[in-house]
Design a protein around this motif. Structure first.
Motif, PDB file in Angstrom:
ATOM      1  N   ARG A   1       0.803  -1.213   0.000  1.00 58.44           N
ATOM      2  CA  ARG A   1       0.000   0.000   0.000  1.00 58.44           C
ATOM      3  C   ARG A   1       0.827   1.250   0.000  1.00 58.44           C
ATOM      4  O   ARG A   1       0.337   2.322  -0.324  1.00 58.44           O
ATOM      5  CB  ARG A   1      -0.926   0.018   1.228  1.00 58.44           C
ATOM      6  CG  ARG A   1      -1.977  -1.066   1.221  1.00 58.44           C
ATOM      7  CD  ARG A   1      -2.947  -0.869   2.362  1.00 58.44           C
ATOM      8  NE  ARG A   1      -3.594   0.423   2.220  1.00 58.44           N
ATOM      9  CZ  ARG A   1      -4.061   1.102   3.233  1.00 58.44           C
ATOM     10  NH1 ARG A   1      -3.928   0.665   4.445  1.00 58.44           N
ATOM     11  NH2 ARG A   1      -4.650   2.260   3.032  1.00 58.44           N
ATOM     12  N   GLY A   2       2.088   1.155   0.414  1.00 57.48           N
ATOM     13  CA  GLY A   2       2.917   2.355   0.491  1.00 57.48           C
ATOM     14  C   GLY A   2       3.021   2.827   1.924  1.00 57.48           C
ATOM     15  O   GLY A   2       2.122   2.631   2.744  1.00 57.48           O
ATOM     16  N   LEU A   3       4.113   3.479   2.232  1.00 56.97           N
ATOM     17  CA  LEU A   3       4.419   3.878   3.595  1.00 56.97           C
ATOM     18  C   LEU A   3       3.378   4.802   4.192  1.00 56.97           C
ATOM     19  O   LEU A   3       2.929   4.626   5.311  1.00 56.97           O
ATOM     20  CB  LEU A   3       5.784   4.562   3.619  1.00 56.97           C
ATOM     21  CG  LEU A   3       6.205   5.195   4.943  1.00 56.97           C
ATOM     22  CD1 LEU A   3       6.281   4.135   6.027  1.00 56.97           C
ATOM     23  CD2 LEU A   3       7.532   5.901   4.781  1.00 56.97           C
TER      24      LEU A   3
ATOM     25  N   ALA B   1      11.016  12.627   5.365  1.00 57.63           N
ATOM     26  CA  ALA B   1      11.747  13.043   4.169  1.00 57.63           C
ATOM     27  C   ALA B   1      11.079  12.591   2.872  1.00 57.63           C
ATOM     28  O   ALA B   1      11.061  13.329   1.889  1.00 57.63           O
ATOM     29  CB  ALA B   1      13.174  12.518   4.233  1.00 57.63           C
ATOM     30  N   VAL B   2      10.518  11.392   2.847  1.00 57.11           N
ATOM     31  CA  VAL B   2       9.997  10.851   1.589  1.00 57.11           C
ATOM     32  C   VAL B   2       8.480  10.787   1.542  1.00 57.11           C
ATOM     33  O   VAL B   2       7.908  10.420   0.512  1.00 57.11           O
ATOM     34  CB  VAL B   2      10.567   9.440   1.327  1.00 57.11           C
ATOM     35  CG1 VAL B   2      12.070   9.498   1.208  1.00 57.11           C
ATOM     36  CG2 VAL B   2      10.140   8.459   2.422  1.00 57.11           C
ATOM     37  N   ALA B   3       7.818  11.134   2.629  1.00 54.29           N
ATOM     38  CA  ALA B   3       6.377  10.910   2.672  1.00 54.29           C
ATOM     39  C   ALA B   3       5.685  11.900   3.593  1.00 54.29           C
ATOM     40  O   ALA B   3       6.285  12.477   4.489  1.00 54.29           O
ATOM     41  CB  ALA B   3       6.096   9.484   3.152  1.00 54.29           C
TER      42      ALA B   3
ATOM     43  N   TYR C   1     -15.189  12.932   6.458  1.00 52.25           N
ATOM     44  CA  TYR C   1     -13.881  12.296   6.639  1.00 52.25           C
ATOM     45  C   TYR C   1     -13.024  12.577   5.417  1.00 52.25           C
ATOM     46  O   TYR C   1     -13.488  12.477   4.272  1.00 52.25           O
ATOM     47  CB  TYR C   1     -14.059  10.790   6.807  1.00 52.25           C
ATOM     48  CG  TYR C   1     -12.778   9.995   6.750  1.00 52.25           C
ATOM     49  CD1 TYR C   1     -11.954   9.870   7.865  1.00 52.25           C
ATOM     50  CD2 TYR C   1     -12.388   9.367   5.569  1.00 52.25           C
ATOM     51  CE1 TYR C   1     -10.771   9.139   7.802  1.00 52.25           C
ATOM     52  CE2 TYR C   1     -11.218   8.630   5.502  1.00 52.25           C
ATOM     53  CZ  TYR C   1     -10.411   8.526   6.615  1.00 52.25           C
ATOM     54  OH  TYR C   1      -9.249   7.809   6.544  1.00 52.25           O
ATOM     55  N   SER C   2     -11.764  12.945   5.632  1.00 54.00           N
ATOM     56  CA  SER C   2     -10.865  13.179   4.509  1.00 54.00           C
ATOM     57  C   SER C   2      -9.493  12.621   4.839  1.00 54.00           C
ATOM     58  O   SER C   2      -9.093  12.561   6.002  1.00 54.00           O
ATOM     59  CB  SER C   2     -10.758  14.674   4.194  1.00 54.00           C
ATOM     60  OG  SER C   2     -10.231  15.388   5.298  1.00 54.00           O
ATOM     61  N   SER C   3      -8.781  12.188   3.818  1.00 54.49           N
ATOM     62  CA  SER C   3      -7.426  11.677   4.000  1.00 54.49           C
ATOM     63  C   SER C   3      -6.617  11.992   2.754  1.00 54.49           C
ATOM     64  O   SER C   3      -7.154  12.101   1.646  1.00 54.49           O
ATOM     65  CB  SER C   3      -7.434  10.173   4.268  1.00 54.49           C
ATOM     66  OG  SER C   3      -7.902   9.463   3.132  1.00 54.49           O
ATOM     67  N   SER C   4      -5.313  12.148   2.940  1.00 57.68           N
ATOM     68  CA  SER C   4      -4.418  12.374   1.802  1.00 57.68           C
ATOM     69  C   SER C   4      -3.054  11.812   2.151  1.00 57.68           C
ATOM     70  O   SER C   4      -2.682  11.741   3.322  1.00 57.68           O
ATOM     71  CB  SER C   4      -4.310  13.858   1.478  1.00 57.68           C
ATOM     72  OG  SER C   4      -3.748  14.581   2.563  1.00 57.68           O
ATOM     73  N   TYR C   5      -2.319  11.402   1.145  1.00 61.37           N
ATOM     74  CA  TYR C   5      -0.975  10.899   1.371  1.00 61.37           C
ATOM     75  C   TYR C   5      -0.153  11.044   0.096  1.00 61.37           C
ATOM     76  O   TYR C   5      -0.694  11.138  -1.017  1.00 61.37           O
ATOM     77  CB  TYR C   5      -0.985   9.433   1.813  1.00 61.37           C
ATOM     78  CG  TYR C   5      -1.425   8.462   0.744  1.00 61.37           C
ATOM     79  CD1 TYR C   5      -0.496   7.889  -0.122  1.00 61.37           C
ATOM     80  CD2 TYR C   5      -2.761   8.113   0.597  1.00 61.37           C
ATOM     81  CE1 TYR C   5      -0.886   6.987  -1.106  1.00 61.37           C
ATOM     82  CE2 TYR C   5      -3.163   7.215  -0.389  1.00 61.37           C
ATOM     83  CZ  TYR C   5      -2.225   6.657  -1.233  1.00 61.37           C
ATOM     84  OH  TYR C   5      -2.618   5.779  -2.208  1.00 61.37           O
ATOM     85  N   SER C   6       1.157  11.102   0.274  1.00 61.09           N
ATOM     86  CA  SER C   6       2.054  11.083  -0.878  1.00 61.09           C
ATOM     87  C   SER C   6       3.349  10.395  -0.474  1.00 61.09           C
ATOM     88  O   SER C   6       3.783  10.491   0.674  1.00 61.09           O
ATOM     89  CB  SER C   6       2.346  12.493  -1.396  1.00 61.09           C
ATOM     90  OG  SER C   6       3.115  13.226  -0.461  1.00 61.09           O
TER      91      SER C   6
ATOM     92  N   GLY D   1       0.852  10.583  -4.786  1.00 60.04           N
ATOM     93  CA  GLY D   1      -0.115  10.136  -3.792  1.00 60.04           C
ATOM     94  C   GLY D   1      -1.534  10.339  -4.263  1.00 60.04           C
ATOM     95  O   GLY D   1      -1.806  10.451  -5.460  1.00 60.04           O
ATOM     96  N   ASP D   2      -2.437  10.434  -3.309  1.00 58.36           N
ATOM     97  CA  ASP D   2      -3.853  10.572  -3.629  1.00 58.36           C
ATOM     98  C   ASP D   2      -4.562  11.171  -2.430  1.00 58.36           C
ATOM     99  O   ASP D   2      -3.991  11.287  -1.338  1.00 58.36           O
ATOM    100  CB  ASP D   2      -4.460   9.210  -3.975  1.00 58.36           C
ATOM    101  CG  ASP D   2      -5.581   9.322  -5.006  1.00 58.36           C
ATOM    102  OD1 ASP D   2      -6.179  10.414  -5.108  1.00 58.36           O
ATOM    103  OD2 ASP D   2      -5.849   8.325  -5.690  1.00 58.36           O
ATOM    104  N   SER D   3      -5.814  11.551  -2.628  1.00 55.33           N
ATOM    105  CA  SER D   3      -6.630  12.077  -1.541  1.00 55.33           C
ATOM    106  C   SER D   3      -8.035  11.520  -1.659  1.00 55.33           C
ATOM    107  O   SER D   3      -8.487  11.160  -2.752  1.00 55.33           O
ATOM    108  CB  SER D   3      -6.657  13.612  -1.568  1.00 55.33           C
ATOM    109  OG  SER D   3      -7.213  14.084  -2.784  1.00 55.33           O
TER     110      SER D   3
END
Length: 236
Positions: free
Chosen positions: A11-13, A79-81, A101-106, A111-113
């Protein structure tokens, strides 16, 4: 649980970090009057999250009271995320109700939201669920031989189902200090070799003192509270 610690590589860090911290939890079907439960209080806390095979991260967790609503916010950046999850929810005599509810990541800039409105959430979102479980645990008679069911939706609105039970009260020592703890064990019925042990603060709903995820008897992830500001969650 299927979608957080155990599948970090897939899934990614970032998603794993937030899924781990916000875990994981859900809403019981038992009716309990909110007046019998601990009173919510704003706070700000920091946790150290260590995932096997990944760099560690510091997560900031804020619970704020905004008018008739509450807002739970978890975020981190390394540093990377980077990533964030936020849940707006309300409380009444029948329980906790997700409103938005909201979430985001990169990861490495990619990434995506996601965002779920009240109508998209069939049970409760996982940020509101974290608060709800920590508040209700210990009041439903959930024990190892008779666990309670949990239901919540993940960041995409997909249903998740687990069970939990409450262990004997304990005292734990973390970098933020020594605290009485309400200890809860979560189990994935489909994968009984995996479980999550969470120590909640008994008087501050939503506040995690520590958590440990194990797979096949081997520690995979730990979350530890390093700082606690009981006034830090007050909205300006």
């Amino acid at each position: 649980m299927r979608h957080f610690f155990a599948t970090a590589a897939q899934r990614g860090l970032v998603s794993a970090l937030l899924g781990a911290a916000a875990l994981l939890i859900g809403n019981t079907a038992l009716a309990i009057s909110s007046s019998a439960l601990p009173i919510p209080q704003p706070f700000e806390a920091q946790y150290r999250l260590e995932i096997r095979g990944w760099p560690g991260a510091t997560i900031t967790h804020k619970l704020t009271h905004e008018g008739s609503h509450w807002l739970s916010d978890m975020s981190f950046s390394i540093a990377v995320a980077r990533g964030q999850e936020r849940s707006r929810f309300s409380l009444d005599e029948s329980g906790t109700h997700s409103l938005l509810y909201s979430s985001s990541y990169s990861l490495f800039g990619i990434g995506d939201s996601y965002q779920l409105a009240e109508g998209d959430i069939r049970s409760i979102d996982r940020q509101a669920a974290l608060f709800d479980l920590s508040r209700r645990a210990g009041f439903e008679g959930c024990i190892e031989t008779s666990p309670c069911d949990l239901a919540f939706v993940d960041h995409r609105g997909r249903d998740e189902h687990f069970q939990y039970y409450v262990n004997a009260p304990t005292t734990i020592s973390v970098p933020a200090g020594e605290f009485d703890a309400k200890q809860v064990t979560l189990v994935d019925a489909e994968k009984p070799d995996r479980h999550l042990l969470i120590n909640f603060h008994p008087e501050w709903p939503g506040l995690i003192l520590s958590a440990e995820y194990q797979k096949e008897g081997r520690k995979q992830t730990t979350l530890t509270m390093t700082q606690f500001n009981p006034a830090g969650g007050n909205a300006p």
